[in-house]
Write a protein that holds these residues in place. Structure first.
Motif, PDB file in Angstrom:
ATOM      1  N   GLY A 255      32.583  -9.645  59.340  1.00 21.09           N
ATOM      2  CA  GLY A 255      31.293  -8.337  60.272  1.00 21.09           C
ATOM      3  C   GLY A 255      31.630  -9.261  61.017  1.00 21.09           C
ATOM      4  O   GLY A 255      31.037  -8.014  62.617  1.00 21.09           O
ATOM      5  N   PHE A 256      31.917 -10.548  61.592  1.00 19.47           N
ATOM      6  CA  PHE A 256      31.410 -10.742  62.799  1.00 19.47           C
ATOM      7  C   PHE A 256      32.502 -11.878  63.195  1.00 19.47           C
ATOM      8  O   PHE A 256      33.826 -12.263  62.934  1.00 19.47           O
ATOM      9  CB  PHE A 256      30.497 -11.262  62.935  1.00 19.47           C
ATOM     10  CG  PHE A 256      28.862 -10.805  62.295  1.00 19.47           C
ATOM     11  CD1 PHE A 256      28.056 -10.505  63.284  1.00 19.47           C
ATOM     12  CD2 PHE A 256      28.818 -11.414  61.001  1.00 19.47           C
ATOM     13  CE1 PHE A 256      26.914 -10.179  63.200  1.00 19.47           C
ATOM     14  CE2 PHE A 256      27.760  -9.752  61.102  1.00 19.47           C
ATOM     15  CZ  PHE A 256      26.719  -9.846  62.148  1.00 19.47           C
ATOM     16  N   THR A 257      32.924 -11.529  64.447  1.00 17.71           N
ATOM     17  CA  THR A 257      33.741 -12.991  65.148  1.00 17.71           C
ATOM     18  C   THR A 257      33.320 -13.413  66.551  1.00 17.71           C
ATOM     19  O   THR A 257      31.573 -13.535  67.326  1.00 17.71           O
ATOM     20  CB  THR A 257      34.825 -11.966  66.117  1.00 17.71           C
ATOM     21  OG1 THR A 257      35.467 -12.691  66.795  1.00 17.71           O
ATOM     22  CG2 THR A 257      33.991 -10.957  66.309  1.00 17.71           C
ATOM     23  N   ARG A 258      33.749 -14.873  66.789  1.00 16.94           N
ATOM     24  CA  ARG A 258      32.801 -15.533  67.679  1.00 16.94           C
ATOM     25  C   ARG A 258      33.250 -15.444  68.953  1.00 16.94           C
ATOM     26  O   ARG A 258      34.352 -14.789  69.460  1.00 16.94           O
ATOM     27  CB  ARG A 258      33.428 -17.023  67.192  1.00 16.94           C
ATOM     28  CG  ARG A 258      32.870 -18.151  68.274  1.00 16.94           C
ATOM     29  CD  ARG A 258      33.255 -19.365  67.696  1.00 16.94           C
ATOM     30  NE  ARG A 258      32.440 -20.298  68.589  1.00 16.94           N
ATOM     31  CZ  ARG A 258      31.778 -22.086  68.732  1.00 16.94           C
ATOM     32  NH1 ARG A 258      32.452 -22.063  67.239  1.00 16.94           N
ATOM     33  NH2 ARG A 258      31.344 -22.339  69.670  1.00 16.94           N
ATOM     34  N   SER A 259      32.217 -15.355  69.872  1.00 14.83           N
ATOM     35  CA  SER A 259      32.168 -15.406  71.612  1.00 14.83           C
ATOM     36  C   SER A 259      31.559 -16.628  71.978  1.00 14.83           C
ATOM     37  O   SER A 259      30.085 -15.671  72.353  1.00 14.83           O
ATOM     38  CB  SER A 259      31.779 -13.909  71.122  1.00 14.83           C
ATOM     39  OG  SER A 259      30.962 -13.492  72.948  1.00 14.83           O
ATOM     40  N   GLY A 260      32.528 -17.661  72.412  1.00 17.65           N
ATOM     41  CA  GLY A 260      31.227 -18.493  73.001  1.00 17.65           C
ATOM     42  C   GLY A 260      30.834 -19.485  72.018  1.00 17.65           C
ATOM     43  O   GLY A 260      31.125 -19.673  71.088  1.00 17.65           O
ATOM     44  N   ASP A 261      28.940 -19.123  72.365  1.00 16.52           N
ATOM     45  CA  ASP A 261      28.186 -19.452  72.208  1.00 16.52           C
ATOM     46  C   ASP A 261      27.503 -18.626  71.113  1.00 16.52           C
ATOM     47  O   ASP A 261      26.341 -18.913  69.922  1.00 16.52           O
ATOM     48  CB  ASP A 261      27.011 -20.122  72.813  1.00 16.52           C
ATOM     49  CG  ASP A 261      26.771 -19.012  73.559  1.00 16.52           C
ATOM     50  OD1 ASP A 261      26.703 -17.812  73.452  1.00 16.52           O
ATOM     51  OD2 ASP A 261      25.589 -19.489  74.496  1.00 16.52           O
ATOM     52  N   HIS A 262      28.302 -17.263  70.902  1.00 16.98           N
ATOM     53  CA  HIS A 262      27.456 -16.811  69.683  1.00 16.98           C
ATOM     54  C   HIS A 262      28.073 -15.692  68.736  1.00 16.98           C
ATOM     55  O   HIS A 262      29.869 -16.020  68.954  1.00 16.98           O
ATOM     56  CB  HIS A 262      26.569 -15.626  70.433  1.00 16.98           C
ATOM     57  CG  HIS A 262      26.941 -14.819  71.208  1.00 16.98           C
ATOM     58  ND1 HIS A 262      27.032 -15.391  72.358  1.00 16.98           N
ATOM     59  CD2 HIS A 262      27.748 -13.463  71.085  1.00 16.98           C
ATOM     60  CE1 HIS A 262      27.640 -13.986  73.016  1.00 16.98           C
ATOM     61  NE2 HIS A 262      27.867 -13.092  72.374  1.00 16.98           N
ATOM     62  N   ARG A 263      28.009 -14.947  67.579  1.00 20.36           N
ATOM     63  CA  ARG A 263      28.948 -14.498  67.018  1.00 20.36           C
ATOM     64  C   ARG A 263      28.463 -12.626  67.634  1.00 20.36           C
ATOM     65  O   ARG A 263      27.119 -12.567  68.046  1.00 20.36           O
ATOM     66  CB  ARG A 263      28.476 -14.430  66.166  1.00 20.36           C
ATOM     67  CG  ARG A 263      29.061 -15.597  65.077  1.00 20.36           C
ATOM     68  CD  ARG A 263      28.622 -15.793  63.373  1.00 20.36           C
ATOM     69  NE  ARG A 263      27.516 -15.721  63.592  1.00 20.36           N
ATOM     70  CZ  ARG A 263      27.172 -15.328  62.149  1.00 20.36           C
ATOM     71  NH1 ARG A 263      28.147 -15.590  61.186  1.00 20.36           N
ATOM     72  NH2 ARG A 263      25.477 -16.163  61.773  1.00 20.36           N
ATOM     73  N   ARG A 264      29.366 -11.767  67.808  1.00 18.77           N
ATOM     74  CA  ARG A 264      29.378 -10.301  67.561  1.00 18.77           C
ATOM     75  C   ARG A 264      30.008 -10.306  66.547  1.00 18.77           C
ATOM     76  O   ARG A 264      31.349 -10.355  65.920  1.00 18.77           O
ATOM     77  CB  ARG A 264      29.612  -9.620  69.071  1.00 18.77           C
ATOM     78  CG  ARG A 264      31.089 -10.187  69.436  1.00 18.77           C
ATOM     79  CD  ARG A 264      31.059  -9.383  70.104  1.00 18.77           C
ATOM     80  NE  ARG A 264      32.760  -9.256  70.902  1.00 18.77           N
ATOM     81  CZ  ARG A 264      33.109 -10.159  72.130  1.00 18.77           C
ATOM     82  NH1 ARG A 264      32.049 -10.583  72.877  1.00 18.77           N
ATOM     83  NH2 ARG A 264      34.270 -10.473  72.443  1.00 18.77           N
ATOM     84  N   PRO A 265      29.583  -8.348  66.212  1.00 18.97           N
ATOM     85  CA  PRO A 265      29.953  -7.819  65.319  1.00 18.97           C
ATOM     86  C   PRO A 265      31.741  -7.894  65.704  1.00 18.97           C
ATOM     87  O   PRO A 265      31.983  -7.189  66.693  1.00 18.97           O
ATOM     88  CB  PRO A 265      29.513  -6.488  64.813  1.00 18.97           C
ATOM     89  CG  PRO A 265      28.379  -6.885  65.637  1.00 18.97           C
ATOM     90  CD  PRO A 265      28.417  -7.782  67.127  1.00 18.97           C
ATOM     91  N   VAL A 266      32.669  -7.358  65.089  1.00 15.38           N
ATOM     92  CA  VAL A 266      34.084  -6.998  64.965  1.00 15.38           C
ATOM     93  C   VAL A 266      34.133  -5.844  65.825  1.00 15.38           C
ATOM     94  O   VAL A 266      33.265  -4.865  64.864  1.00 15.38           O
ATOM     95  CB  VAL A 266      34.856  -7.769  64.024  1.00 15.38           C
ATOM     96  CG1 VAL A 266      34.914  -8.411  63.806  1.00 15.38           C
ATOM     97  CG2 VAL A 266      34.353  -6.570  62.931  1.00 15.38           C
ATOM     98  N   PRO A 267      35.449  -5.805  65.878  1.00 17.11           N
ATOM     99  CA  PRO A 267      35.134  -3.717  66.159  1.00 17.11           C
ATOM    100  C   PRO A 267      35.317  -3.410  65.072  1.00 17.11           C
ATOM    101  O   PRO A 267      35.761  -3.439  63.881  1.00 17.11           O
ATOM    102  CB  PRO A 267      36.571  -3.617  66.914  1.00 17.11           C
ATOM    103  CG  PRO A 267      36.912  -4.759  67.905  1.00 17.11           C
ATOM    104  CD  PRO A 267      36.324  -5.777  65.937  1.00 17.11           C
ATOM    105  N   LYS A 268      35.113  -1.076  64.972  1.00 15.96           N
ATOM    106  CA  LYS A 268      34.943  -0.550  63.357  1.00 15.96           C
ATOM    107  C   LYS A 268      36.037  -1.054  63.138  1.00 15.96           C
ATOM    108  O   LYS A 268      36.533  -1.172  62.064  1.00 15.96           O
ATOM    109  CB  LYS A 268      34.713   0.923  63.598  1.00 15.96           C
ATOM    110  CG  LYS A 268      33.514   0.955  63.960  1.00 15.96           C
ATOM    111  CD  LYS A 268      32.833   1.830  64.564  1.00 15.96           C
ATOM    112  CE  LYS A 268      31.164   2.375  64.816  1.00 15.96           C
ATOM    113  NZ  LYS A 268      30.975   3.257  65.534  1.00 15.96           N
ATOM    114  N   LYS A 269      37.056  -0.883  63.396  1.00 15.70           N
ATOM    115  CA  LYS A 269      38.629  -0.725  63.383  1.00 15.70           C
ATOM    116  C   LYS A 269      39.188  -2.391  62.558  1.00 15.70           C
ATOM    117  O   LYS A 269      39.620  -2.075  61.107  1.00 15.70           O
ATOM    118  CB  LYS A 269      40.093  -1.061  64.228  1.00 15.70           C
ATOM    119  CG  LYS A 269      40.878   0.120  64.005  1.00 15.70           C
ATOM    120  CD  LYS A 269      41.720   0.113  64.913  1.00 15.70           C
ATOM    121  CE  LYS A 269      43.368   1.053  63.926  1.00 15.70           C
ATOM    122  NZ  LYS A 269      44.066   1.143  65.086  1.00 15.70           N
ATOM    123  N   VAL A 270      38.510  -3.436  62.628  1.00 14.09           N
ATOM    124  CA  VAL A 270      38.935  -4.430  62.345  1.00 14.09           C
ATOM    125  C   VAL A 270      37.836  -4.492  60.732  1.00 14.09           C
ATOM    126  O   VAL A 270      37.668  -4.970  60.003  1.00 14.09           O
ATOM    127  CB  VAL A 270      37.670  -6.129  63.311  1.00 14.09           C
ATOM    128  CG1 VAL A 270      38.249  -7.570  62.605  1.00 14.09           C
ATOM    129  CG2 VAL A 270      39.578  -5.987  64.265  1.00 14.09           C
TER     130      VAL A 270
END
Ligand SMILES: Nc1ncnc2c1ncn2[C@@H]1O[C@H](COP(=O)(O)OP(=O)(O)OP(=O)(O)O)[C@@H](O)[C@H]1O
Ligand SMILES: [Mg+2]
Lengths: 312, 256
Positions: free
Chosen positions: B71-86
C-alpha cells in the motif's frame, strides 16, 4: 349454539380423514367478474367516443397523418430527441461522476449546475440559450483575462436547432445526473469491496460489476425522462423551431381543424412513447438477469455442464 | 535457517476520526499456517482484515507480504500511497471471503468465479470457465454452476465466494466471519470446505466465533480487544488456558 360444533368443523364437511385428498381451487369471486364488466363498459364507451364520434373527423386525421409536412415535423422531433437525449445522458453521466468525485470543488460545481437547472423551467432555459447573444455577444475559448485562442459571434453558433438541443440536453443532463447518482448510491457497498478484492480497476468495476446493477434500477426513471423529452421537444416551438407540435399548430391555424390536427400529433407521440417503452422493457429484461425469477434445471454432473452455454 | 514470514504486520494503527480501531497490532503468518482471529464485537478484527486487504488505509505501522510493504512506498523521509495499479497487483495476493458473500447478482456462479481471472489475470474465457467449474466442483457445487446467487442457499453462496477467492490463486486467504450469516445447518458445509483448504496447506487468516472450529484447524489463535492483541498462541493454550481474565470471560461467554 354449541361449542361442540365449532370445535369440530369436520362434522360439517364430512370425514376429516379424506380432507387432504380434496383438490384445491381458488373461488371465482364476484369482484373478479365485476372487473370484466367494468372493462367491457369502458371499452364500449371509448369506442363510441373515439371511433364512432363524427366530430373526431377521422378522414382528416387520416389524410394528415402521413402528409409531408407532418412527417417532416415528426422527423425533426425525432432528430432533436435523439441528439438531445444522447448529449443529455452523456452530460448527466459526467455531472453524476463529478458529484461523486473526491474533489470538493468539482462536487460543488456539479451541485450548483443541478440546482440551477432544476429551478429553471425548460421553456425559460430554451429561451435563455436562444437569446444567449444578448448576454454574451461572442463565444470564446481561453483563460479569463487573456486573449482567447478562439472566438466566434454567438449568433453564428446558436441556431434554432442548436438552441433546442443545448437547452433540452442541459435539462436532461441535470435530471439524469440525479438518477445516475441515485443508481450508484443504491449499489451495496459489498459489491465495490468484492471488486476491489478481485483487483478490478474502477473502470472494470463499473462496466462489469456495478454498472449492470445500476442500469437495472435506473431504467424506469430514465425511460420516464426520455418519454418526457419527446414531449418537451414541443417547448422549442417558442423559438420557432418547426417540430411535430408546431407543425400541426401551423396547420390548424389555417384549416381550423384543431382537434383532428392535435390528434395527429398525439398519435405520433403515442407511437414514439410505445417505442421508448419497448426499449425500456427490453433493457429491464436484459439487466434483470439474476434478479428475475426463473427455474433452473440442475445439471447432473460437472462435465456435462462444462460444455453448456447459457442462452438468455 | 530463518524462514521469512509470508505475511507480517508491524505496529499497525488505524483510526476512524478520534477512535482508535487498531492500536499497534503486530502479527506474523508463516506460509501454510492457519491463524484464527477471535475477540468481542468491535475489537477491530474486520478492520484488521480490511487493512491487510487495502480496503482501509492504515495510519501507522506497515503490512509486509514476503518482505514487500503493502500500500505504500518510500519517498525520501516519508511514505506515500502506491499507484492504484500497484495496489491492485498487491491486493490480488489476498483472497477475501466476506461475511455477507458479496457475490455479483447478475452473474452465475461460474461467471462470478471466472470474472477475476478473465479481467485481471487475463486468462482466456473458456480456460477461465473450465477452471471455475473445477473450483466449484471442489467446493461441492458441480451441480450449481449455472445458478445465479439468488438461486443458491447461503451456504452455497459462501462456497461460490470461496471458489471465487481461490480462482485468483492468492497467497493468503482472508475470511471475515464466513459462517456468521448462515443458519446453523449450513455452517458445517462451509467450515468443511475451509478445513479442507487448511489441510491442503493454504495460508489463512480467519475471523471466527466458532471456537471449536478454531481449536480444530488453527495453528495459532489470536485474541483481540479494543484494537490490540491481548493473547496469542497455539489453540489449546489460548482456548483452554487463557492467561488474562478478559480472555477467560470472553471464551466462557462464546462457548455457551
Ligand atoms: N468506517 C468506520 N468508521 C468509523 N468507525 C468504524 C468504521 N469501521 C469500523 N469502525 C469502528 O471500529 C471498531 C472495530 O470495528 P470492526 O468492524 O473491526 O470490529 P469487529 O471486531 O470486526 O467486530 P464484529 O465481531 O462485530 O464484526 C468498531 O468500534 C467500529 O465501530
Ligand atoms: Mg467484523
Amino acid at each position: 349454539m354449541s361449542t361442540h360444533e365449532t370445535l369440530e368443523p369436520s362434522a360439517a364437511t364430512g370425514d376429516e380423514t379424506a380432507l387432504h385428498t380434496l383438490p384445491i381451487r381458488d373461488p371465482k369471486r364476484l369482484a373478479h367478474w365485476l372487473s370484466y364488466a367494468v372493462g367491457a363498459v369502458v371499452l364500449v364507451l371509448a369506442f363510441r367516443f373515439v371511433v364512432l364520434n363524427p366530430h373526431w373527423d377521422w378522414p382528416t386525421i387520416g389524410s394528415w397523418l402521413f402528409s409531408r409536412r407532418v412527417v417532416s415535423g415528426l422527423l425533426n422531433t425525432i432528430l432533436i430527441t435523439v441528439v438531445s437525449t444522447a448529449a443529455g445522458l452523456v452530460l448527466g453521466l459526467v455531472v453524476a461522476a463529478l458529484r461523486l468525485s473526491g474533489f470538493a470543488v468539482l462536487r460543488a460545481m456539479a451541485a450548483v449546475y443541478v440546482w440551477i437547472i432544476r429551478a429553471t423551467p425548460g421553456l425559460v432555459l430554451i429561451l435563455f440559450v436562444y437569446f444567449l447573444a444578448a448576454l454574451m455577444p461572442t463565444l470564446s475559448l481561453g483563460l479569463p483575462f487573456a486573449d482567447p485562442f478562439f472566438e466566434v459571434p454567438t449568433n453564428q453558433v446558436i441556431s434554432q436547432f442548436s438552441a433546442a438541443v443545448i437547452g433540452l440536453s442541459a435539462y436532461l443532463g441535470a435530471y439524469s445526473a440525479e438518477i445516475f447518482r441515485g443508481g450508484v448510491l443504491s449499489v451495496h457497498q459489498g459489491q465495490f469491496e468484492a471488486s476491489h478484492s478481485l483487483g478490478l480497476s474502477a473502470w472494470q468495476t463499473y462496466t462489469k460489476v456495478v454498472g449492470p446493477q445500476i442500469i437495472r434500477v435506473i431504467t424506469p426513471s430514465l425511460a420516464n425522462e426520455v418519454v418526457t423529452m419527446f414531449k418537451n421537444t414541443s417547448l422549442v416551438s417558442v423559438i420557432g423551431y418547426v417540430e411535430l407540435l408546431t407543425t400541426v399548430q401551423l396547420v390548424y391555424s389555417q384549416n381550423f381543424k384543431t382537434i383532428p390536427m392535435l390528434t395527429v400529433a398525439v398519435i405520433w407521440y403515442l407511437v414514439l412513447t410505445s417505442l421508448a417503452m419497448l426499449g425500456q422493457s427490453r433493457l429491464e429484461k436484459r439487466f434483470g438477469r439474476g434478479f428475475n425469477r426463473r427455474v433452473v434445471k440442475s445439471a447432473v454432473s460437472a462435465d456435462t455442464v462444462g460444455q453448456e452455454e447459457r442462452h438468455d | 535457517m530463518t524462514e521469512q514470514p509470508l505475511l507480517r504486520l508491524r505496529d499497525v494503527e488505524k483510526r476512524f476520526g478520534d477512535f482508535v480501531a487498531l492500536d499497534g497490532v503486530s502479527l506474523t503468518l508463516r506460509a501454510g499456517t492457519v491463524t484464527c482471529l477471535v475477540g468481542p464485537s468491535g475489537s477491530g478484527k474486520s478492520t484488521l482484515l480490511r487493512t491487510v486487504n487495502l480496503l482501509e488505509r492504515l495510519d501507522g505501522g506497515a503490512v509486509y507480504l514476503r518482505g514487500e510493504m503493502l500500500g505504500f512506498t518510500r519517498s525520501g523521509d516519508h511514505r506515500r500511497p502506491v499507484p492504484k495499479k500497484v495496489a491492485r497487483r498487491q491486493v490480488v495476493n489476498f483472497g477475501m471471503v466476506f461475511q455477507s458473500f458479496n457475490l455479483i447478482p447478475q452473474l452465475t456462479a461460474t461467471e462470478n468465479v471466472a470474472l477475476g481471472p478473465v479481467e485481471v489475470l487475463r486468462v482466456g474465457r473458456s480456460e477461465a470457465r473450465h477452471q471455475a467449474h473445477e473450483l466449484l466442483t471442489r467446493v461441492g457445487l458441480a451441480d450449481r454452476v449455472d445458478h445465479y446467487p439468488a438461486e443458491l442457499s447461503g451456504g452455497q453462496q459462501q462456497r461460490v465466494a470461496i471458489a471465487r477467492a481461490l480462482a485468483m490463486k492468492p497467497s493468503v486467504l482472508l475470511f471475515d466471519e464466513p459462517t456468521s450469516a448462515l443458519d446453523a445447518e449450513l455452517v458445517a458445509e462451509v467450515l468443511a470446505v475451509i478445513k479442507e483448504l487448511a489441510e491442503e496447506g493454504f495460508t489463512m487468516l480467519i475471523v471466527t466465533h466458532e471456537l471449536a472450529f478454531a481449536r480444530d484447524i488453527a495453528d495459532e489463535v489470536v485474541m483481540m480487544e479494543d484494537g490490540r492483541i491481548i493473547e496469542s498462541g497455539p489453540p489449546q493454550d489460548i482456548l483452554l488456558n487463557p492467561t488474562t481474565e478478559r480472555a477467560r470471560r470472553f471464551f466462557a461467554s462464546v462457548s455457551h
